[in-house]
Scaffold this active site. Structure first.
Site, PDB file in Angstrom:
ATOM      1  N   CYS A  43      19.227  -5.162 -23.495  1.00 20.02           N
ATOM      2  CA  CYS A  43      19.416  -6.600 -23.268  1.00 20.02           C
ATOM      3  C   CYS A  43      20.644  -6.833 -22.384  1.00 20.02           C
ATOM      4  CB  CYS A  43      19.496  -7.320 -24.618  1.00 20.02           C
ATOM      5  SG  CYS A  43      19.215  -9.091 -24.491  1.00 20.02           S
ATOM      6  N   HIS A 103      14.549  -5.180 -27.892  1.00 26.71           N
ATOM      7  CA  HIS A 103      15.574  -4.669 -28.803  1.00 26.71           C
ATOM      8  C   HIS A 103      15.015  -3.607 -29.750  1.00 26.71           C
ATOM      9  CE1 HIS A 103      18.940  -7.478 -28.030  1.00 26.71           C
ATOM     10  NE2 HIS A 103      17.986  -8.324 -27.690  1.00 26.71           N
ATOM     11  N   GLU A 118      16.719  -1.608 -31.536  1.00 24.12           N
ATOM     12  CA  GLU A 118      17.578  -1.532 -32.726  1.00 24.12           C
ATOM     13  C   GLU A 118      17.192  -2.571 -33.773  1.00 24.12           C
ATOM     14  OE1 GLU A 118      18.275  -3.180 -30.107  1.00 24.12           O
ATOM     15  OE2 GLU A 118      19.671  -4.829 -30.501  1.00 24.12           O
TER      16      GLU A 118
END
Lengths: 248, 759
Positions: free
Chosen positions: A86, A203, A205
């Site tokens: 990002c 994302h 994560e």
């Protein structure tokens, strides 16, 4: 394997990246503070999402000049694995470690939702645990994720198989309706020529535990652990605690 | 400047209040002192009209560690954790400048939470606008949503939704109520107290400018044509700076050098210093020459009343100032000593070596005026008791599709996809269901939260409307399987100097207190927003309630969601609602979204039996813990028909949409007519689904709690909603038609906005 998670004052996905690394056996996260040039002997670097220095000028435009980025550039040129997620992707583009730029979303709004992706390249240190062409679901959360580059660069990216992730529809096609931000060729993530630097808007994560909606990001961290098993541990014994672990 | 009647009026002070200032000081105030009194005695800061009635709310309970009176409420959630939460209005600034007004509303409530030592982990909002087909409403909504997104996304806190409603009464006065929740360790809380004579008063964060001067007094007036000229009174937010302030404050708190801390919100330096002194019974002496200033030549009046954002006031032990300054410098922020705690109880303000103000702290806080304003029930009821003669029923299928597409019911995806709902990787249920749910990492616990407001019901009966708001927020939380713990409230009303408005406020507070007691959700804080009027026209009375609940997992569990999950499951209606005679049922239909669709309002708000409501919550929590339920969805706006459709359509946005399912529902052939069965908004009802083997234990559980459990039908793989009564098919609507109505209702209005913006 030590994974450095960079902390800019406006990083807000740093805790999330740190947490995701913690969950993967074989990986150990350490903080890297933006004002330090010391990478503390890490074996790979994550540049997390957020708003680095507020990003009022242009996303990542100031982060590029931070002390830590000079060291990241050096680390990357020596072949060290670097992943920008990002805002991290935006910073890698601003730093010229990756080509192109991320423009405001075509819809002009911030957009946050899970999106479907196809893994296009499994030869990077971050994607080796995926199958080529594997459909996955990861969340996006950005206002400026519209990937753009000139036609020559796009040709180069495509011909060298450097597009790592692409937005696709449920049938696996890179259709316009599957594109959340207007990115060129539905590009969600790319790699540098050597394949050790990867930037992506979605994302991973945020997708390492099924209870949060998806665990399709977990293979990305498994890939890192696998890369660690193949290469000798980091050479630099420099103290990771050097003003770094104290920051959170 | 002489203190003429005009100067007093401009400060919103009455002649009686001025007399009170004279007797407090024993002399005439200077202009700076007058400004300080004006903001601290404004409705916004002093709660002078509402305070005596707020005492009617329950605020205590074994779970409550801090009730009203601090920056935010604190509730124990176990394993050494506490949650800190509050809701606050930013209505007036958001009307004048929607983007910055809403953004700074989020900023303010976040500071209220982290000033207590808690890291914010969730926000929500309750929003009200005029009708969606009014371009001005869409302009305000688009600006407010963008402002909330801008601030929350950059700060890095997930937005878990909330609620958005539309009604013509908000056209000239939208409501923007922002909620935030943070987590802290129980032994690491901080309070807004300036204790310890000789301690240092430090200023941290952004520099002070001339923005937002008199924001608090502005929020204590009605709107008029000149309101838009007050745009300079609206502050500008900087979420990046707030993020720095958060990290620096939490780090400084861990150092042990901080004794007390409070954010500079409404009335800025004035309220933070006098309130911190007031709570500790101490005095505060400030040297304004040391206050970091963005502009030159600011007067004491301007510095004391500025509402520049992202600033904090803290009290530190002498000798620790360098340590604190070092921590703030790491985050690129200034921390300077601007004064000290004194023993004389005075707020003393010095500038250029002169005393610019000297006022007893207590006169500004606890001893501020309190009014028992006259109140009177309206002579004419807000609506007729009975349904207008000749008003025909709508065809059920048409009514359902139109309700699904209507502004108060259709999918809010257009709004919540603009918010980061997943940052911090704790979000178990993002917006799209009944309540937001976040986990507490490292524990088996998670927190569910929801907001509900009820202007439509309150207009007809503010007491019942407030009870219903509490019940709905608690029921939303209970629908995830959580046990409701505590509440926060935001009371949005018109001008309290009008007896009818004051009556609404008191009725609502009494109703709210009754419901909070019955549902065991004490109110730990909140905010009162009065004078929500434009050109003498008040908004519908709108008490908004936020409820927080606790989920304790046996294992890593996903909370219950609204959506049916498996074909073959049984569809249930769990109901704690009282049985209604047909005449009463007909009257209670008049306050529903269905009646609104018919273009009429009549009768009363929906029925609510608080004991039945409580039984429903207990059954849901027990059933969820035992793993008996597959899904649960609150039945409210639009009634049972809409709830059933939503069970096929809705899902929290962090989860990808599952393949469409359908259901066949057979309504019992009792005396209630079809219109009431489908569209009444009777409270205390949840549509749930369960597998075959869970049915018997669920029926047993319901019986033990005297809760009605009706088997309504079955989940099916055929994607359509088929409704039968007495063996006849009432409608059979296929999934794409339902989905299109629900998804497109809102999106279409906003595609129009995007085009308008281009023109």
């Amino acid at each position: 394997m030590k994974i450095g998670v960079i902390v800019f004052p406006g990083s807000n996905c740093d805790h999330d990246a740190f947490h995701a690394v913690t969950l993967q056996s074989g990986l150990e996260p350490v903080w890297l503070w933006h004002e330090s040039r010391d990478l503390g002997g890490v074996d790979a670097i994550l540049i997390p999402g957020g708003f680095s220095y507020g990003d009022y000028l242009r996303t990542g435009a100031i982060a590029r000049f931070s002390p830590i980025l000079a060291s990241v550039g050096e680390f990357a040129r020596q072949g060290g694995p670097v992943l920008g997620i990002c805002n991290g992707f935006q910073i890698l583009c601003e730093s010229r470690l990756l080509p192109g730029a991320l423009l405001p979303n075509a819809g002009s709004h911030f957009v946050c939702r899970p999106v479907r992706l196809r893994v296009e390249n499994t030869s990077t240190p971050f994607t080796s645990a995926y199958r080529a062409g594997q459909p996955i679901m990861l969340p996006v959360a950005h206002g400026e994720g519209n990937y753009y580059c000139d036609p020559a660069t796009l040709d180069e990216l495509e011909s060298q198989h450097r597009v790592v992730f692409r937005y696709v529809n449920p049938r696996g096609e890179a259709a316009p309706a599957a594109n959340p931000n207007g990115s060129l060729a539905n590009i969600a993530g790319i790699a540098n020529r050597e394949g050790n630097v990867v930037g992506m808007m979605p994302h991973p994560e945020r997708a390492v535990e099924l209870s949060l909606g998806s665990a399709d990001g977990a293979p990305l961290f498994q890939s890192l652990a696998r890369a660690a098993a193949l290469t000798p541990a980091g050479a630099s014994p420099a103290a990771a605690e050097n003003g770094v672990s104290a920051c959170r | 400047m002489p203190l003429t009647a005009e100067v007093l009026a401009r400060h919103g002070l009455t002649p009686e209040e001025y007399q009170r200032i004279l007797s407090t000081l024993g002399r005439e105030p200077n202009l700076t002192e007058l400004g300080i009194f004006a903001v601290m005695w404004s409705e916004h800061c002093s709660y002078k009209s509402s305070r005596r009635h707020l005492a009617k709310l329950p605020t205590q309970g074994p779970q409550v560690l801090q009730g009203p009176g601090e920056n935010a409420g604190v509730v124990d959630v176990g394993e050494g954790w506490v949650c800190v939460f509050k809701i606050e209005s930013h209505n007036h600034p958001s009307f004048i400048e929607p983007f910055q007004g809403a953004a700074t509303g989020v900023g303010g409530i976040l500071r209220d939470v982290f000033t207590m030592g808690a890291r914010p982990v969730a926000i929500m909002d309750s929003l009200r606008f005029g009708a969606l087909d009014d371009p001005r409403s869409r302009h305000l909504l688009a600006g407010v949503v963008a402002g909330i997104a801008h601030y929350g996304n950059c700060f890095g806190v997930p937005n878990l939704g909330g609620e958005t409603g539309f009604d013509a009464s908000y056209a000239g006065n939208p409501l923007v109520n922002a909620f935030a929740l943070g987590l802290a360790r129980r032994d690491a809380l901080f309070y807004g107290k300036a204790s310890g004579v000789g301690n240092l008063v430090m200023y941290v964060g952004a520099k002070t400018g001339r923005d937002g001067i008199h924001g608090a007094t502005m929020a204590s007036e009605e709107f008029s044509e000149s309101s838009e000229s007050k745009r300079p009174n609206v502050q500008v937010g900087d979420p990046f700076l707030e993020k720095l302030l958060l990290e620096a404050c939490l780090e400084a708190m861990r150092s042990g050098a901080i004794i007390g801390i409070q954010d500079m919100g409404a009335a800025g330096l004035t309220s933070s210093s006098s309130e911190m002194g007031g709570r500790a019974g101490t005095g505060i002496e400030l040297d304004l020459d040391r206050v970091p200033q963005r502009e030159s030549g600011m007067s004491a009046y301007e510095i004391m009343l500025s509402e520049s954002q992202e600033r904090m006031l803290l009290v530190a032990a002498p000798g620790r100032e360098a340590e604190i300054a070092r921590i703030f410098a790491k985050w690129g922020l200034d921390a300077v000593v601007i004064g000290r705690v004194t023993g004389d109880g005075m707020l003393r303000v010095l500038q250029h070596g002169r005393v610019e103000a000297e006022i007893p702290n207590r006169a500004l806080t606890d001893a501020a005026p309190r009014y028992d304003r006259p109140r009177r029930a309206p002579a004419v009821p807000a609506a007729p008791l009975d349904r207008p003669a000749g008003l025909p029923a709508l065809d059920p299928a048409t009514a359902l599709l139109r309700l699904l597409a209507s502004e108060n019911i259709c999918s809010r995806r257009w709004i919540y996809e603009q918010y980061d709902t997943m940052v911090r990787t704790n979000t178990l249920a993002a917006p799209g269901g009944d309540a937001g749910v976040i986990r507490i990492k490292g524990t088996r616990r998670s927190l569910a939260m929801a907001l509900a407001g009820s202007g439509r019901y309150c207009r007809l009966d503010p007491r019942q409307g407030a009870r219903l708001a509490v019940a709905e927020a608690a029921r939303n939380v209970a629908s995830t399987g959580a046990r409701p713990l505590a509440a926060t409230n935001c009371l949005n009303f018109g001008n309290p100097e009008k007896p009818e408005i004051m009556w609404q406020l008191v009725e609502a507070l009494e109703g709210m207190g009754e419901a909070c007691r019955a549902l065991n959700t004490p109110v730990t804080g909140g905010n009162v927003s009065l004078y929500n009027e434009t050109r003498g026209e008040a908004i519908a009375p709108t008490p908004v309630v936020g409820v927080v609940g606790l989920l304790e997992h046996e294992h890593d569990g996903v909370p219950l969601g609204p959506r049916f999950l498996a074909a073959g499951d049984t569809v249930l209606l769990l109901s704690g609602a009282p049985r209604l005679e047909p005449e009463e049922a007909g009257r209670r239909l008049g306050s529903t979204e269905y009646a609104r669709l018919l273009g009429a309002v009549w009768g009363w708000p929906p029925a609510l039996d608080l004991a039945g409501e409580r039984a429903l919550h207990l059954v849901l929590a027990e059933a969820a813990r035992a793993g008996l339920l597959r899904s649960a969805h609150d039945c409210s706006e639009g009634g049972l028909a809409v709830a059933l459709a939503e069970c096929l359509l809705a899902h929290p946005v962090n989860f990808p949409a599952a393949a469409p399912l359908g259901a066949t529902i057979a309504l019992p052939p009792d005396e209630l007519n079809l219109e009431n069965w489908l569209f009444a908004e009777t409270a205390s009802r949840v549509v749930a689904s369960c597998s075959a083997h869970a049915l018997a234990p669920l029926e047993d559980l319901a019986r033990r709690h005297s809760l009605t459990l009706l088997r309504l039908g079955q989940v099916e793989s055929r994607p359509s909603l088929r409704l039968l009564r007495a063996g006849r098919t009432v409608f059979d609507l296929d999934w794409p038609a339902l989905n299109q109505a629900w998804q497109q209702g809102f999106a279409r209005a906003f595609e129009a906005v995007a085009e308008e913006a281009v023109v």
